[in-house]
Scaffold this motif. Structure first.
Motif, PDB file in Angstrom:
ATOM      1  N   ASP B   1     -10.380   4.056  -9.425  1.00  0.00           N
ATOM      2  CA  ASP B   1      -9.114   3.317  -9.363  1.00  0.00           C
ATOM      3  C   ASP B   1      -8.532   3.486  -7.959  1.00  0.00           C
ATOM      4  OD1 ASP B   1      -5.883   3.639 -11.016  1.00  0.00           O
ATOM      5  OD2 ASP B   1      -6.802   1.988  -9.901  1.00  0.00           O
ATOM      6  N   ALA B   2      -8.509   2.386  -7.201  1.00  0.00           N
ATOM      7  CA  ALA B   2      -8.063   2.464  -5.825  1.00  0.00           C
ATOM      8  C   ALA B   2      -6.568   2.707  -5.790  1.00  0.00           C
ATOM      9  CB  ALA B   2      -8.406   1.167  -5.087  1.00  0.00           C
ATOM     10  N   GLY B   3      -6.178   3.657  -4.931  1.00  0.00           N
ATOM     11  CA  GLY B   3      -4.766   3.914  -4.742  1.00  0.00           C
ATOM     12  C   GLY B   3      -4.191   2.953  -3.728  1.00  0.00           C
ATOM     13  N   VAL B   4      -3.003   3.276  -3.235  1.00  0.00           N
ATOM     14  CA  VAL B   4      -2.353   2.445  -2.231  1.00  0.00           C
ATOM     15  C   VAL B   4      -3.025   2.685  -0.877  1.00  0.00           C
ATOM     16  CG1 VAL B   4      -0.184   1.919  -1.081  1.00  0.00           C
ATOM     17  CG2 VAL B   4      -0.182   2.623  -3.497  1.00  0.00           C
ATOM     18  N   THR B   5      -3.387   1.615  -0.221  1.00  0.00           N
ATOM     19  CA  THR B   5      -4.004   1.749   1.096  1.00  0.00           C
ATOM     20  C   THR B   5      -3.138   1.069   2.141  1.00  0.00           C
ATOM     21  OG1 THR B   5      -5.346  -0.237   0.788  1.00  0.00           O
ATOM     22  CG2 THR B   5      -6.325   1.860   0.132  1.00  0.00           C
ATOM     23  N   GLN B   6      -3.153   1.625   3.342  1.00  0.00           N
ATOM     24  CA  GLN B   6      -2.357   1.080   4.439  1.00  0.00           C
ATOM     25  C   GLN B   6      -3.204   1.043   5.706  1.00  0.00           C
ATOM     26  OE1 GLN B   6       1.498   3.663   3.305  1.00  0.00           O
ATOM     27  NE2 GLN B   6       1.875   2.193   4.970  1.00  0.00           N
ATOM     28  N   SER B   7      -2.899   0.037   6.526  1.00  0.00           N
ATOM     29  CA  SER B   7      -3.573  -0.046   7.825  1.00  0.00           C
ATOM     30  C   SER B   7      -2.613  -0.601   8.863  1.00  0.00           C
ATOM     31  CB  SER B   7      -4.818  -0.949   7.718  1.00  0.00           C
ATOM     32  OG  SER B   7      -4.437  -2.275   7.392  1.00  0.00           O
ATOM     33  N   PRO B   8      -2.773  -0.199  10.113  1.00  0.00           N
ATOM     34  CA  PRO B   8      -3.667   0.860  10.580  1.00  0.00           C
ATOM     35  C   PRO B   8      -3.080   2.242  10.266  1.00  0.00           C
ATOM     36  CG  PRO B   8      -2.351   0.062  12.399  1.00  0.00           C
ATOM     37  CD  PRO B   8      -1.968  -0.777  11.202  1.00  0.00           C
ATOM     38  N   THR B   9      -3.822   3.274  10.617  1.00  0.00           N
ATOM     39  CA  THR B   9      -3.343   4.638  10.392  1.00  0.00           C
ATOM     40  C   THR B   9      -2.315   5.021  11.456  1.00  0.00           C
ATOM     41  OG1 THR B   9      -5.508   5.198   9.521  1.00  0.00           O
ATOM     42  CG2 THR B   9      -4.059   7.019  10.075  1.00  0.00           C
ATOM     43  N   GLN B  18       6.115  -6.488  19.186  1.00  0.00           N
ATOM     44  CA  GLN B  18       6.171  -6.750  17.757  1.00  0.00           C
ATOM     45  C   GLN B  18       4.984  -6.059  17.090  1.00  0.00           C
ATOM     46  OE1 GLN B  18       3.793  -9.102  16.240  1.00  0.00           O
ATOM     47  NE2 GLN B  18       4.654  -8.945  14.190  1.00  0.00           N
ATOM     48  N   VAL B  19       5.183  -5.658  15.838  1.00  0.00           N
ATOM     49  CA  VAL B  19       4.106  -4.970  15.140  1.00  0.00           C
ATOM     50  C   VAL B  19       4.012  -5.471  13.700  1.00  0.00           C
ATOM     51  CG1 VAL B  19       5.560  -3.051  14.319  1.00  0.00           C
ATOM     52  CG2 VAL B  19       3.116  -2.687  14.707  1.00  0.00           C
ATOM     53  N   THR B  20       2.803  -5.461  13.166  1.00  0.00           N
ATOM     54  CA  THR B  20       2.572  -5.821  11.762  1.00  0.00           C
ATOM     55  C   THR B  20       1.790  -4.707  11.090  1.00  0.00           C
ATOM     56  OG1 THR B  20       2.555  -8.194  12.210  1.00  0.00           O
ATOM     57  CG2 THR B  20       1.505  -7.457  10.178  1.00  0.00           C
ATOM     58  N   PRO B  61      17.992  -3.733  10.017  1.00  0.00           N
ATOM     59  CA  PRO B  61      18.315  -5.018  10.653  1.00  0.00           C
ATOM     60  C   PRO B  61      17.260  -6.079  10.358  1.00  0.00           C
ATOM     61  CG  PRO B  61      17.481  -3.454  12.273  1.00  0.00           C
ATOM     62  CD  PRO B  61      17.653  -2.684  11.002  1.00  0.00           C
ATOM     63  N   ASP B  62      17.614  -7.313  10.720  1.00  0.00           N
ATOM     64  CA  ASP B  62      16.719  -8.444  10.467  1.00  0.00           C
ATOM     65  C   ASP B  62      15.432  -8.377  11.290  1.00  0.00           C
ATOM     66  OD1 ASP B  62      19.422 -10.868  10.070  1.00  0.00           O
ATOM     67  OD2 ASP B  62      18.546  -9.366   8.727  1.00  0.00           O
ATOM     68  N   ARG B  63      15.379  -7.473  12.245  1.00  0.00           N
ATOM     69  CA  ARG B  63      14.128  -7.297  13.004  1.00  0.00           C
ATOM     70  C   ARG B  63      12.989  -6.849  12.074  1.00  0.00           C
ATOM     71  NH1 ARG B  63      13.469  -3.342  16.005  1.00  0.00           N
ATOM     72  NH2 ARG B  63      15.149  -1.952  15.331  1.00  0.00           N
ATOM     73  N   PHE B  64      13.382  -6.286  10.956  1.00  0.00           N
ATOM     74  CA  PHE B  64      12.409  -5.849   9.952  1.00  0.00           C
ATOM     75  C   PHE B  64      12.264  -6.977   8.927  1.00  0.00           C
ATOM     76  CE2 PHE B  64      11.783  -1.273  10.755  1.00  0.00           C
ATOM     77  CZ  PHE B  64      12.747  -1.073  11.728  1.00  0.00           C
ATOM     78  N   SER B  65      11.059  -7.465   8.803  1.00  0.00           N
ATOM     79  CA  SER B  65      10.808  -8.527   7.831  1.00  0.00           C
ATOM     80  C   SER B  65       9.479  -8.244   7.138  1.00  0.00           C
ATOM     81  CB  SER B  65      10.774  -9.896   8.501  1.00  0.00           C
ATOM     82  OG  SER B  65       9.702  -9.959   9.431  1.00  0.00           O
ATOM     83  N   GLY B  66       9.263  -8.955   6.061  1.00  0.00           N
ATOM     84  CA  GLY B  66       8.043  -8.682   5.316  1.00  0.00           C
ATOM     85  C   GLY B  66       7.505  -9.912   4.639  1.00  0.00           C
ATOM     86  N   HIS B  67       6.413  -9.668   3.959  1.00  0.00           N
ATOM     87  CA  HIS B  67       5.774 -10.765   3.239  1.00  0.00           C
ATOM     88  C   HIS B  67       4.917 -10.145   2.148  1.00  0.00           C
ATOM     89  CE1 HIS B  67       4.439 -14.922   2.877  1.00  0.00           C
ATOM     90  NE2 HIS B  67       3.233 -14.457   2.654  1.00  0.00           N
ATOM     91  N   SER B  73      -0.771  -7.854  -2.018  1.00  0.00           N
ATOM     92  CA  SER B  73      -0.711  -7.081  -0.787  1.00  0.00           C
ATOM     93  C   SER B  73       0.513  -7.510   0.020  1.00  0.00           C
ATOM     94  CB  SER B  73      -1.987  -7.257   0.028  1.00  0.00           C
ATOM     95  OG  SER B  73      -2.087  -8.596   0.490  1.00  0.00           O
ATOM     96  N   SER B  74       0.870  -6.701   1.003  1.00  0.00           N
ATOM     97  CA  SER B  74       2.122  -6.955   1.714  1.00  0.00           C
ATOM     98  C   SER B  74       1.989  -6.603   3.184  1.00  0.00           C
ATOM     99  CB  SER B  74       3.232  -6.114   1.073  1.00  0.00           C
ATOM    100  OG  SER B  74       4.457  -6.243   1.783  1.00  0.00           O
ATOM    101  N   GLU B  75       2.827  -7.213   3.967  1.00  0.00           N
ATOM    102  CA  GLU B  75       2.946  -6.900   5.395  1.00  0.00           C
ATOM    103  C   GLU B  75       4.385  -6.546   5.716  1.00  0.00           C
ATOM    104  OE1 GLU B  75      -0.491  -9.771   7.409  1.00  0.00           O
ATOM    105  OE2 GLU B  75       1.636 -10.256   7.628  1.00  0.00           O
ATOM    106  N   LEU B  76       4.528  -5.635   6.663  1.00  0.00           N
ATOM    107  CA  LEU B  76       5.833  -5.308   7.237  1.00  0.00           C
ATOM    108  C   LEU B  76       5.766  -5.678   8.712  1.00  0.00           C
ATOM    109  CD1 LEU B  76       8.592  -3.817   7.559  1.00  0.00           C
ATOM    110  CD2 LEU B  76       7.281  -1.703   7.790  1.00  0.00           C
ATOM    111  N   ASN B  77       6.697  -6.499   9.147  1.00  0.00           N
ATOM    112  CA  ASN B  77       6.767  -6.899  10.543  1.00  0.00           C
ATOM    113  C   ASN B  77       8.027  -6.331  11.168  1.00  0.00           C
ATOM    114  OD1 ASN B  77       4.472  -8.929  10.535  1.00  0.00           O
ATOM    115  ND2 ASN B  77       5.776  -9.768   8.937  1.00  0.00           N
ATOM    116  N   VAL B  78       7.881  -5.811  12.375  1.00  0.00           N
ATOM    117  CA  VAL B  78       9.050  -5.344  13.115  1.00  0.00           C
ATOM    118  C   VAL B  78       9.010  -5.998  14.489  1.00  0.00           C
ATOM    119  CG1 VAL B  78      10.396  -3.376  13.897  1.00  0.00           C
ATOM    120  CG2 VAL B  78       8.863  -3.119  11.928  1.00  0.00           C
ATOM    121  N   ASN B  79      10.080  -6.729  14.805  1.00  0.00           N
ATOM    122  CA  ASN B  79      10.188  -7.409  16.103  1.00  0.00           C
ATOM    123  C   ASN B  79      11.034  -6.596  17.060  1.00  0.00           C
ATOM    124  OD1 ASN B  79       8.740  -9.713  15.252  1.00  0.00           O
ATOM    125  ND2 ASN B  79      10.572 -10.484  14.230  1.00  0.00           N
TER     126      ASN B  79
END
Lengths: 116, 115
Positions: B1-9, B18-20, B61-67, B73-79
């Motif tokens: 059973d796969a746990g929560v995975t995140q990338s990159p480390t 900007q970062v995703t 702040p709004d610089r933090f956004s997601g999808h 799965s999900s992404e976190l974006n920071v501008n």
């Protein structure tokens, strides 16, 4: 808004000593309470949780916690610590929103160092 | 059973960039929450996604956004990165509408350093 206070930021113990870490939360309604542990280099892991029922909950690795509603407390205990218990411990409470959504509110954490 | 995975480390960026960050929830989970853990502090809630919509938001702040994607799965974006955005970013998943929803399962985190 909810808040969580952890009384001790750093605790140093010798092996076999008893441990008690304090945690107080601010919300007076129905709460779900958690203790998470973060071992060095590892991710947050759930130690134990309280949802309802017996206020004394048992977790993994010999940990237990007691929910005292009148004191808004959820203190973590272990009768005899081991060197492998060296980690950071976080108390958390669930804050609920309309629509059935929630989020976890964490305390600042307690860093425990156990010396052999 | 796969746990929560995140990338990159780990990730190193400079101010203004900007970062995703990416997260895959635990198998069977449909809700993803993001937390920021600054050095010496407890995790702080950023936002939560369910059914591809942001459902709750913390004091960020709004610089933090997601999808969130159809596969949960999900992404976190920071501008416009600031030095203060340096932290461990944690993703947590749960299953909405169940008692298990009240318990969140955490991934290993992405360590972001902003220079």
């Amino acid at each position: 808004a909810q808040s969580v206070s952890q009384h001790n930021h750093h605790v140093i113990l010798s092996e076999a000593a008893s441990l008690e870490l304090g945690c107080n939360y601010s919300y007076g309604g129905t709460v779900n309470l958690f203790w998470y542990v973060q071992y060095p280099g590892q991710h947050l892991q759930l130690l134990l949780k309280y949802f309802s029922g017996d206020p004394l909950v048992k977790g993994i690795k010999g940990f237990e916690a007691e929910f005292i509603k009148s004191k808004f407390s959820f203190n973590l205990r272990k009768p005899s610590v081991q060197w492998s218990d060296t980690a950071e411990y976080f108390c958390a409470v669930n804050e609920r929103f309309s629509g059935g959504y929630n989020k976890l509110i964490f305390g600042a954490g307690t860093r425990l160092a156990v010396h052999p | 059973d796969a746990g929560v995975t995140q990338s990159p480390t780990h990730l190193i960026k400079t101010r203004g960039q900007q970062v995703t960050l990416r997260c895959s929830p635990k198998s069977g989970h449909d809700t993803v929450s993001w937390y920021q853990q600054a050095l010496g502090q407890g995790p702080q809630f950023i936002f939560q996604y369910y059914e591809e919509e942001e459902r709750q938001r913390g004091n960020f702040p709004d610089r933090f956004s997601g999808h969130q994607f159809p596969n949960y799965s999900s992404e976190l974006n920071v501008n416009a990165l600031l030095l203060g955005d340096s932290a461990l970013y944690l993703c947590a998943s749960s299953l909405f509408g169940t008692e298990e929803y009240n318990e969140q399962f955490f991934g290993p985190g992405t360590r972001l350093t902003v220079l």
